[in-house]
Design a protein around this motif. Structure first.
Motif, PDB file in Angstrom:
ATOM      1  N   UNK A   3      62.918  51.636  51.337  1.00 40.96           N
ATOM      2  CA  UNK A   3      62.591  50.789  52.486  1.00 40.96           C
ATOM      3  C   UNK A   3      61.767  49.571  52.092  1.00 40.96           C
ATOM      4  N   UNK A   4      60.725  49.776  51.293  1.00 41.95           N
ATOM      5  CA  UNK A   4      59.852  48.650  50.958  1.00 41.95           C
ATOM      6  C   UNK A   4      60.610  47.585  50.173  1.00 41.95           C
ATOM      7  N   UNK A   5      61.541  47.999  49.323  1.00 42.04           N
ATOM      8  CA  UNK A   5      62.334  47.032  48.576  1.00 42.04           C
ATOM      9  C   UNK A   5      63.241  46.226  49.505  1.00 42.04           C
ATOM     10  N   UNK A   6      63.720  46.866  50.567  1.00 43.06           N
ATOM     11  CA  UNK A   6      64.544  46.135  51.540  1.00 43.06           C
ATOM     12  C   UNK A   6      63.741  45.034  52.228  1.00 43.06           C
ATOM     13  N   UNK A   7      62.477  45.328  52.559  1.00 38.42           N
ATOM     14  CA  UNK A   7      61.656  44.291  53.188  1.00 38.42           C
ATOM     15  C   UNK A   7      61.393  43.142  52.220  1.00 38.42           C
ATOM     16  N   UNK A   8      61.235  43.465  50.945  1.00 38.31           N
ATOM     17  CA  UNK A   8      61.110  42.408  49.951  1.00 38.31           C
ATOM     18  C   UNK A   8      62.381  41.578  49.862  1.00 38.31           C
ATOM     19  N   UNK A   9      63.544  42.244  49.927  1.00 34.51           N
ATOM     20  CA  UNK A   9      64.820  41.532  49.833  1.00 34.51           C
ATOM     21  C   UNK A   9      65.044  40.606  51.016  1.00 34.51           C
ATOM     22  N   UNK A  10      64.577  41.005  52.199  1.00 38.96           N
ATOM     23  CA  UNK A  10      64.690  40.124  53.369  1.00 38.96           C
ATOM     24  C   UNK A  10      63.978  38.804  53.098  1.00 38.96           C
ATOM     25  N   UNK A  11      62.748  38.905  52.603  1.00 37.83           N
ATOM     26  CA  UNK A  11      61.993  37.690  52.303  1.00 37.83           C
ATOM     27  C   UNK A  11      62.664  36.875  51.203  1.00 37.83           C
ATOM     28  N   UNK A  12      63.225  37.556  50.210  1.00 35.95           N
ATOM     29  CA  UNK A  12      63.920  36.841  49.140  1.00 35.95           C
ATOM     30  C   UNK A  12      65.040  35.969  49.703  1.00 35.95           C
ATOM     31  N   UNK A  13      65.805  36.518  50.621  1.00 36.77           N
ATOM     32  CA  UNK A  13      66.983  35.819  51.132  1.00 36.77           C
ATOM     33  C   UNK A  13      66.657  34.743  52.163  1.00 36.77           C
ATOM     34  N   UNK A  14      65.590  34.950  52.953  1.00 39.50           N
ATOM     35  CA  UNK A  14      65.298  33.986  54.028  1.00 39.50           C
ATOM     36  C   UNK A  14      64.102  33.111  53.718  1.00 39.50           C
ATOM     37  N   UNK A  15      63.322  33.473  52.691  1.00 41.35           N
ATOM     38  CA  UNK A  15      62.109  32.730  52.375  1.00 41.35           C
ATOM     39  C   UNK A  15      62.388  31.485  51.548  1.00 41.35           C
ATOM     40  N   UNK A  16      61.312  30.880  51.058  1.00 38.78           N
ATOM     41  CA  UNK A  16      61.458  29.648  50.271  1.00 38.78           C
ATOM     42  C   UNK A  16      62.278  29.920  49.010  1.00 38.78           C
ATOM     43  N   UNK A  17      63.075  28.922  48.625  1.00 37.50           N
ATOM     44  CA  UNK A  17      63.964  29.072  47.473  1.00 37.50           C
ATOM     45  C   UNK A  17      63.554  28.188  46.298  1.00 37.50           C
ATOM     46  N   UNK A  18      62.401  27.537  46.392  1.00 39.75           N
ATOM     47  CA  UNK A  18      61.959  26.657  45.306  1.00 39.75           C
ATOM     48  C   UNK A  18      61.762  27.432  44.010  1.00 39.75           C
ATOM     49  N   UNK A  19      61.219  28.633  44.109  1.00 35.91           N
ATOM     50  CA  UNK A  19      60.965  29.429  42.916  1.00 35.91           C
ATOM     51  C   UNK A  19      62.272  29.791  42.224  1.00 35.91           C
ATOM     52  N   UNK A  20      63.295  30.052  43.002  1.00 35.61           N
ATOM     53  CA  UNK A  20      64.614  30.356  42.436  1.00 35.61           C
ATOM     54  C   UNK A  20      65.101  29.182  41.593  1.00 35.61           C
ATOM     55  N   UNK A  21      64.949  27.979  42.123  1.00 38.62           N
ATOM     56  CA  UNK A  21      65.391  26.797  41.393  1.00 38.62           C
ATOM     57  C   UNK A  21      64.559  26.589  40.135  1.00 38.62           C
ATOM     58  N   UNK A  22      63.268  26.863  40.204  1.00 36.21           N
ATOM     59  CA  UNK A  22      62.421  26.741  39.007  1.00 36.21           C
ATOM     60  C   UNK A  22      62.875  27.701  37.915  1.00 36.21           C
ATOM     61  N   UNK A  23      63.209  28.930  38.295  1.00 36.66           N
ATOM     62  CA  UNK A  23      63.690  29.897  37.302  1.00 36.66           C
ATOM     63  C   UNK A  23      65.044  29.472  36.746  1.00 36.66           C
ATOM     64  N   UNK A  24      65.910  28.979  37.619  1.00 40.02           N
ATOM     65  CA  UNK A  24      67.223  28.517  37.153  1.00 40.02           C
ATOM     66  C   UNK A  24      67.071  27.384  36.148  1.00 40.02           C
ATOM     67  N   UNK A  25      66.180  26.452  36.431  1.00 39.39           N
ATOM     68  CA  UNK A  25      65.953  25.341  35.506  1.00 39.39           C
ATOM     69  C   UNK A  25      65.408  25.825  34.168  1.00 39.39           C
ATOM     70  N   UNK A  26      64.562  26.847  34.205  1.00 31.57           N
ATOM     71  CA  UNK A  26      64.032  27.408  32.961  1.00 31.57           C
ATOM     72  C   UNK A  26      65.145  28.034  32.126  1.00 31.57           C
ATOM     73  N   UNK A  27      66.047  28.761  32.776  1.00 30.15           N
ATOM     74  CA  UNK A  27      67.179  29.345  32.050  1.00 30.15           C
ATOM     75  C   UNK A  27      68.065  28.248  31.457  1.00 30.15           C
ATOM     76  N   UNK A  28      68.278  27.186  32.230  1.00 27.48           N
ATOM     77  CA  UNK A  28      69.093  26.075  31.746  1.00 27.48           C
ATOM     78  C   UNK A  28      68.467  25.441  30.510  1.00 27.48           C
ATOM     79  N   UNK A  29      67.148  25.253  30.543  1.00 25.66           N
ATOM     80  CA  UNK A  29      66.450  24.675  29.387  1.00 25.66           C
ATOM     81  C   UNK A  29      66.591  25.583  28.162  1.00 25.66           C
TER      82      UNK A  29
END
Length: 392
Positions: free
Chosen positions: A273-299
């Motif tokens: 259950x607790x992981x599901x609540x985390x996943x909700x925030x992942x999908x609807x929350x801010x996505x800037x961190x996702x882009x930062x990680x993607x850029x790091x992988x690209x580098x």
């Protein structure tokens, strides 16, 4: 006590085995650089952590949820599909599971009858074949050649098709190659599957991790007919650095989704259950961190690719997504006197302390896989050691 024939015939996951061996040697005091696991080295973004903590503190995470997942999470997944896939899905088209790997398992258990055939392009992620065998199906391998950027063609698929063909597994971006099918290639494959009533299992787990101007096209977005023929597997592990949270999901036609939920109901019940609540925030929350990680992988990719290409005997196609490099090491093995890629990777580990994954478990006995989901200093040192191994 005797174990089942099923388990005796099952292969061990080569990625998990390589990771475990690297950890064992580290525990023994060896200087080991592990490039084995497909696991981001970033911690889960803080907003996701805080959402999970809040769910614990206010008591929402204390109880069973419905087997297929929280209604709020299904709503978040539908919103995610509207944004990134271009279509919305109803709650009865979504089922959440304890990781995308278990979503795959419930899919195969739900649709495969004994001796049904499942086409798998090679190189392939290590667990597909054994999960199909566990469901009493027959994996049929079609070689995606390096000359075609590790992608299969409709002509190859048609040559492999029989009256028993039930499913095509399609993983784009690919683990282990990192290659991406174009819209035109996917449309041709999708129309072929529709024509012959073959289910498409679209493993889209790396869909947000694409680099250098490349584009991920979901095959399920191309037409309504293809969408109805497709079950999408996705999750939060790779994109949101949530591998330990174990939340995956499937999206498809209600009949198959209901069957997958039924399998989960008799195995894991609901995801944590607790992981599901985390996943909700992942999908609807801010996505800037996702882009930062993607850029790091690209580098990391753009830094490490040319260095790896300089290692004697290593021939590598530059990937477009995911976070793996999959060099062909046939020349390297010949130079060092090896005929077996697993023995080759073992020698590298023992002699220079770099843990790679043998390509044998991916259906590619001339390749090795290394993950660049770790920091640049480690990656640079690892490639330096590979060069030392080859030149020694």
């Amino acid at each position: 006590m005797k174990v089942s024939k099923r388990v005796l015939e099952m292969e061990e996951s080569v990625t998990l085995a390589a990771g475990a061996r690297a950890k064992q040697l580290k525990a023994e005091g060896r200087d080991i650089l592990s490039l084995t696991l497909g696991e981001p080295d970033f911690t889960t973004p803080e907003n996701i952590q805080e959402a999970a903590i809040a769910a614990i503190r206010d008591g929402r995470a204390s109880f069973y949820t419905v087997t297929s997942g929280l209604p709020e999470l299904k709503t978040a997944i539908s919103g995610y599909f509207e944004k990134f896939y271009g279509y919305s899905v109803a709650p009865n088209q979504v089922t959440v599971a304890t990781g995308a790997k278990f979503s795959l398992y419930t899919f195969f258990m739900s649709v495969i009858n004994p001796l049904d055939e499942v086409i798998i392009p090679t190189p392939y992620w290590v667990s597909y074949a054994d999960q199909i065998k566990m469901a009493e199906g027959v994996p049929v391998f079609v070689q995606a050649r390096e000359a075609n950027d590790f992608k299969v063609t409709v002509a190859q698929l048609e040559a492999a098709r029989t009256a028993k063909t039930k499913v095509l597994v399609l993983n784009s971006p690919s683990n282990p190659t990192g290659m991406i099918y174009s819209r035109e290639e996917l449309l041709a494959i999708g129309n072929w599957a529709v024509e012959h009533d073959i289910l498409i299992l679209a493993d889209d787990i790396y869909g947000r991790l694409v680099y250098n101007g490349n584009t991920f096209t979901p095959i399920s977005s191309l037409s309504e007919a293809i969408r109805k023929q497709t079950v999408v597997i996705n999750g939060v592990s790779k994109t949101y650095a949530m591998t330990g949270w174990r939340i995956g999901y499937a999206v498809g036609e209600p009949e198959i989704i209901a069957a997958m939920t039924k399998v989960a109901g008799q195995t894991t019940s609901n995801p944590t259950a607790v992981a599901q609540y985390g996943a909700i925030e992942a999908l609807i929350g801010e996505q800037d961190t996702v882009e930062q990680m993607r850029q790091a992988f690209e580098e990391r990719l753009n830094t490490i690719y040319p260095l790896l290409a300089e290692v004697p005997g290593f021939e590598v196609v530059k990937p477009q997504g995911a976070f793996y490099l999959f060099p062909n090491v046939k020349k390297a093995m010949d130079m060092k006197g090896f005929t077996d890629v697993t023995a080759f990777t073992t020698a590298i580990l023992e002699e220079v302390g770099v843990a790679l994954v043998t390509g044998a478990g991916f259906g590619a006995p001339e390749n090795v896989r290394l993950s660049y989901a770790t920091d640049l200093d480690t990656l640079k040192e690892a490639v330096k050691r590979l060069k030392t191994f080859m030149e020694g």
